[in-house]
Scaffold this active site. Structure first.
Site, PDB file in Angstrom:
ATOM      1  CG  ASP A  69      -1.874   1.150   1.290  1.00 22.71           C
ATOM      2  OD1 ASP A  69      -1.661   2.144   0.564  1.00 22.71           O
ATOM      3  OD2 ASP A  69      -2.840   1.065   2.069  1.00 22.71           O
ATOM      4  CD  GLU A 162      -1.018   1.073   9.541  1.00 28.04           C
ATOM      5  OE1 GLU A 162      -2.004   1.275  10.300  1.00 28.04           O
ATOM      6  OE2 GLU A 162      -0.926   0.117   8.786  1.00 28.04           O
ATOM      7  CD  GLU A 171      -7.526  -5.209  13.207  1.00 30.48           C
ATOM      8  OE1 GLU A 171      -7.652  -6.331  12.699  1.00 30.48           O
ATOM      9  OE2 GLU A 171      -6.540  -4.474  13.013  1.00 30.48           O
ATOM     10  CG  HIS A 311      -4.383  -1.654   3.869  1.00 26.30           C
ATOM     11  ND1 HIS A 311      -3.527  -0.590   4.098  1.00 26.30           N
ATOM     12  CD2 HIS A 311      -4.684  -2.166   5.081  1.00 26.30           C
ATOM     13  CE1 HIS A 311      -3.327  -0.471   5.399  1.00 26.30           C
ATOM     14  NE2 HIS A 311      -4.005  -1.410   6.017  1.00 26.30           N
TER      15      HIS A 311
END
Length: 371
Positions: A69, A162, A171, A311
């Site tokens: 990505d 990230e 998440e 992504h």
């Protein structure tokens, strides 16, 4: 369009194997079945949703997707390398370092020492990669959870991570970055990235809604509408053609990593958009932008329909009522988000839509779960 599952842990589904053996003491057929359970079976039974989450990040394929990505990876590279004067001689913490690419960028920018923390077993490959590239004198990989480990230093000057997920917060990795910030970031320390904003807009999506949602109304002549109700509960992580966006967009939530608290990540925000053309509105789409504003050069990237592919794609929420939208029509509502009580990495999202014209009035609230 090609949709993708929202849960990265789907890549690590586990299946227990059982071996049934027929036994006979005198060459006669026996009705007795013996089940053999291995140690691996027992370990699988003990696994939690958290274990499956870490297992998913142990597989190289998910890291391949992220590394390829270019918007993501080059965005981080540029933010670090173009602000090398900030990294030079500094102590850096890379939260959730994965294969170590951000740690390598920081080392290349002149950091004195970099600690890459990774809980999944990909940490072993990260350590090899660091040595292979001759940065093992600068970068140290530490395997474990940020909440549990001890660093060899009391403070760090910079935290890089990230942490973004689908819908920005899926998440719940941002929680971990905030824990690291409160434990180790020195006064005046910097975070890369340090800001994020979330946006919403209305889209026309008749063809795909028919394929994904209305399909269940007639399955080979049978009514499968109970599945349709389930399908509407799950947002779709997918790419949206910018031509499908039929309203203005609205920034409904902003996150400043320097000051935000974990409890602030549960939110209930207003949104308002306006029709840009006459069309039918089938869904609402959400995306996010991130900023690296701590450096001399303020950089960032967007994950919106108007931007290059990432992504993260976008998150699409199909609504029950199709809205007959015209140019200038006002559409408003609220969007609320909180971690699911059974699995904190999943998100419970409530979306309210208010729309009123001479021909149509809609006041609708729908619940969704991103998992």
């Amino acid at each position: 369009r090609t949709s993708s599952p929202a849960n990265s842990a789907d890549m690590a589904d586990q299946a227990n194997q059982k071996t049934a053996e027929g036994s006979s003491a005198d060459n006669k057929t026996s009705n007795t079945t013996t089940t053999t359970t291995t140690v691996a079976d027992e370990k699988d039974k003990e696994k939690t949703s958290s274990d499956y989450y870490w297992d998913s990040y142990a597989h190289f394929a998910i890291h391949e997707e992220m590394l390829k990505d270019e918007v993501r990876t080059k965005g981080y590279r540029d933010a670090i390398i173009r602000n090398a004067h900030i990294f030079k001689g500094k102590t850096v913490l890379d939260v959730g370092c994965g294969t170590g690419i951000l740690s390598l960028f920081a080392a290349k920018a002149g950091a004195k020492q970099v600690f890459g923390v990774e809980c999944s077993s990909i940490a072993e490959q990260a350590e090899e990669i660091i040595k292979q590239n001759k940065f093992d004198n600068v970068v140290k990989i530490i395997r474990g959870k940020v909440e549990d480990i001890k660093l060899p230093v009391d403070q760090v000057d910079i935290i890089i991570s990230e942490w973004m997920g689908y819908f920005l917060l899926y998440e719940s990795m941002l929680n971990t970055v905030l824990v690291a910030r409160d434990k180790w970031l020195a006064p005046g320390g910097k975070l890369f990235p340090d800001k994020a904003t979330m946006y919403i807009a209305g889209i026309e999506d008749a063809v795909y809604k028919d394929e994904k949602i209305n399909f269940w109304e007639n399955v080979y002549g049978f009514d499968f509408s109970p599945i349709k109700r389930l399908a509407l509960l799950e947002p779709l992580v997918d790419t949206v053609d910018p031509q499908q966006v039929i309203t203005t967009n609205c920034c409904f939530n902003s996150v400043d990593l320097n000051t935000v608290k974990i409890e602030d990540l549960t939110f209930d925000c207003e949104w308002n958009v306006e029709g840009k053309r006459q069309d039918l509105l089938h869904a609402l789409v959400v995306w996010f932008d991130v900023q690296f504003s701590a450096g001399h050069q303020s950089l960032g990237f967007s994950t919106g329909p108007h931007a290059r592919y990432t992504h993260w794609k976008q998150t699409v929420f199909y609504v029950n009522d199709v809205l007959a939208c015209r140019k200038g029509d006002k559409i408003s509502g609220r969007i609320a988000c909180k971690p699911n009580k059974n699995n904190h990495r999943d998100l419970d999202i409530k979306l309210t839509v208010d729309f009123e014209t001479d021909e149509q009035t809609v006041h609708n609230t729908q619940d969704y779960r991103l998992r």
